[in-house]
Design a protein around this motif. Sequence first.
Motif, mmCIF file in Angstrom:
data_model
loop_
_atom_site.group_PDB
_atom_site.id
_atom_site.type_symbol
_atom_site.label_atom_id
_atom_site.label_comp_id
_atom_site.label_asym_id
_atom_site.label_seq_id
_atom_site.Cartn_x
_atom_site.Cartn_y
_atom_site.Cartn_z
ATOM 1 N N ALA A 185 -55.397 4.965 19.063
ATOM 2 C CA ALA A 185 -54.360 3.949 19.234
ATOM 3 C C ALA A 185 -53.242 4.489 20.116
ATOM 4 N N SER A 186 -52.865 5.755 19.889
ATOM 5 C CA SER A 186 -51.839 6.390 20.713
ATOM 6 C C SER A 186 -52.301 6.516 22.163
ATOM 7 N N GLN A 187 -53.587 6.811 22.336
ATOM 8 C CA GLN A 187 -54.138 6.901 23.685
ATOM 9 C C GLN A 187 -54.064 5.546 24.388
ATOM 10 N N SER A 188 -54.334 4.465 23.661
ATOM 11 C CA SER A 188 -54.196 3.120 24.223
ATOM 12 C C SER A 188 -52.773 2.895 24.699
ATOM 13 N N SER A 189 -51.823 3.352 23.880
ATOM 14 C CA SER A 189 -50.413 3.195 24.229
ATOM 15 C C SER A 189 -50.069 3.952 25.509
ATOM 16 N N LEU A 190 -50.524 5.200 25.603
ATOM 17 C CA LEU A 190 -50.233 6.009 26.784
ATOM 18 C C LEU A 190 -50.859 5.406 28.037
ATOM 19 N N LEU A 191 -52.096 4.948 27.931
ATOM 20 C CA LEU A 191 -52.764 4.345 29.084
ATOM 21 C C LEU A 191 -52.058 3.070 29.541
ATOM 22 N N SER A 192 -51.521 2.312 28.581
ATOM 23 C CA SER A 192 -50.844 1.064 28.935
ATOM 24 C C SER A 192 -49.564 1.311 29.712
ATOM 25 N N GLN A 193 -49.014 2.540 29.598
ATOM 26 C CA GLN A 193 -47.777 2.880 30.297
ATOM 27 C C GLN A 193 -48.035 3.531 31.657
ATOM 28 N N SER A 194 -49.280 3.828 31.974
ATOM 29 C CA SER A 194 -49.593 4.541 33.208
ATOM 30 C C SER A 194 -49.329 3.673 34.426
ATOM 31 N N ALA A 195 -49.060 4.330 35.543
ATOM 32 C CA ALA A 195 -48.769 3.601 36.778
ATOM 33 C C ALA A 195 -49.903 2.654 37.191
ATOM 34 N N PRO A 196 -51.187 3.084 37.105
ATOM 35 C CA PRO A 196 -52.255 2.151 37.473
ATOM 36 C C PRO A 196 -52.267 0.895 36.601
ATOM 37 N N ALA A 197 -51.893 1.037 35.322
ATOM 38 C CA ALA A 197 -51.887 -0.119 34.431
ATOM 39 C C ALA A 197 -50.682 -1.015 34.684
ATOM 40 N N LEU A 198 -49.558 -0.414 35.034
ATOM 41 C CA LEU A 198 -48.326 -1.189 35.195
ATOM 42 C C LEU A 198 -48.149 -1.769 36.590
ATOM 43 N N PHE A 199 -48.557 -1.011 37.605
ATOM 44 C CA PHE A 199 -48.296 -1.438 38.976
ATOM 45 C C PHE A 199 -49.599 -1.575 39.752
ATOM 46 N N ASP A 200 -49.648 -2.540 40.650
ATOM 47 C CA ASP A 200 -50.859 -2.742 41.460
ATOM 48 C C ASP A 200 -50.772 -1.918 42.737
ATOM 49 N N ARG A 201 -50.457 -0.634 42.589
ATOM 50 C CA ARG A 201 -50.264 0.255 43.726
ATOM 51 C C ARG A 201 -51.576 0.943 44.074
ATOM 52 N N ASP A 202 -52.184 0.513 45.183
ATOM 53 C CA ASP A 202 -53.434 1.138 45.651
ATOM 54 C C ASP A 202 -54.480 1.217 44.550
ATOM 55 N N HIS A 203 -54.629 0.139 43.826
ATOM 56 C CA HIS A 203 -55.585 0.135 42.720
ATOM 57 C C HIS A 203 -56.806 -0.694 43.129
ATOM 58 N N PRO A 204 -57.938 -0.049 43.468
ATOM 59 C CA PRO A 204 -59.089 -0.777 44.022
ATOM 60 C C PRO A 204 -59.677 -1.819 43.090
ATOM 61 N N THR A 205 -59.580 -1.630 41.776
ATOM 62 C CA THR A 205 -60.219 -2.572 40.858
ATOM 63 C C THR A 205 -59.492 -3.908 40.800
ATOM 64 N N LEU A 206 -58.284 -3.974 41.392
ATOM 65 C CA LEU A 206 -57.510 -5.215 41.335
ATOM 66 C C LEU A 206 -57.710 -6.092 42.563
ATOM 67 N N LYS A 207 -58.441 -5.583 43.561
ATOM 68 C CA LYS A 207 -58.640 -6.356 44.780
ATOM 69 C C LYS A 207 -59.419 -7.631 44.490
ATOM 70 N N GLY A 208 -58.916 -8.747 45.022
ATOM 71 C CA GLY A 208 -59.613 -10.013 44.873
ATOM 72 C C GLY A 208 -59.382 -10.705 43.553
#
Length: 243
Positions: A185-208
């Motif tokens: 659960a704590s790991q879920s929390s940490l991942l949710s705060q990561s830059a890839p999760a928060l910002f669409d900065r050069d994130h290939p999986t978000l294209k389209g």
Amino acid sequence: MLVNLVPSAMDFTTRPKPRVEPKKTAPIAPDAIDPVTRTTISLEYASLRHRDHCPLGRLPRMYVVPSPESLLVWDCVFFVHQGYYADAILKFRLTFPTNYPESPPVVQFVTDVVFHPLISHSGIFNLAPRFRPWRPKEHRVFDVLHWIKAAFKKHALDEIRESDCLNKEAYRLYHETTSSFAGLASQSSLLSQSAPALFDRDHPTLKGKPRDALPFRELAPDQLQTMRTKLGLKEWQEEPQQS
């Protein structure tokens, strides 16, 4: 107040990395929505400002805004402040059926991946433990938001039935190896705060993929300081250690 109605030009919002994006559907024109459904959803959104419709809390915990593409879709972000998921920033989407309020909305988390007994690997959240059955003349959207908030607290986790769980492994670990559950659960929390999760900065999986109504953007230090000053926020300081 738990829920804050957010203007579309919000300065600090997110588009997280979803594991499975909600199904793409053609926008439904306002005139195509049944008048009763349209009126009900509009009134319920407006009613979220009512203090009694929001769980009591010292800090804002949830932001909700309708999608610009359809009134039947609301984008939401939930800030968890306590418990196993403390400091998590979780995004989810409410999708209303065309016959609402006869049928409940579908809740799907788009933050990747929330380790919770009631949340499937595709992000679907099970409303059944709280709404069994859904009563259209009694249950409202604010009841759904209350339940989403409560489901991340220990007392709710204690009462969840295995038959209602969409993630059986999370249920098993919670009851058999609580420390392992707490770690994930704590790991879920940490991942949710990561830059890839928060910002669409050069994130290939978000294209389209479609933008939601709550995109976060990263602020430069000077922009952040200007925003903090405008909002009257003080700098965090460590308390002096006692000898």
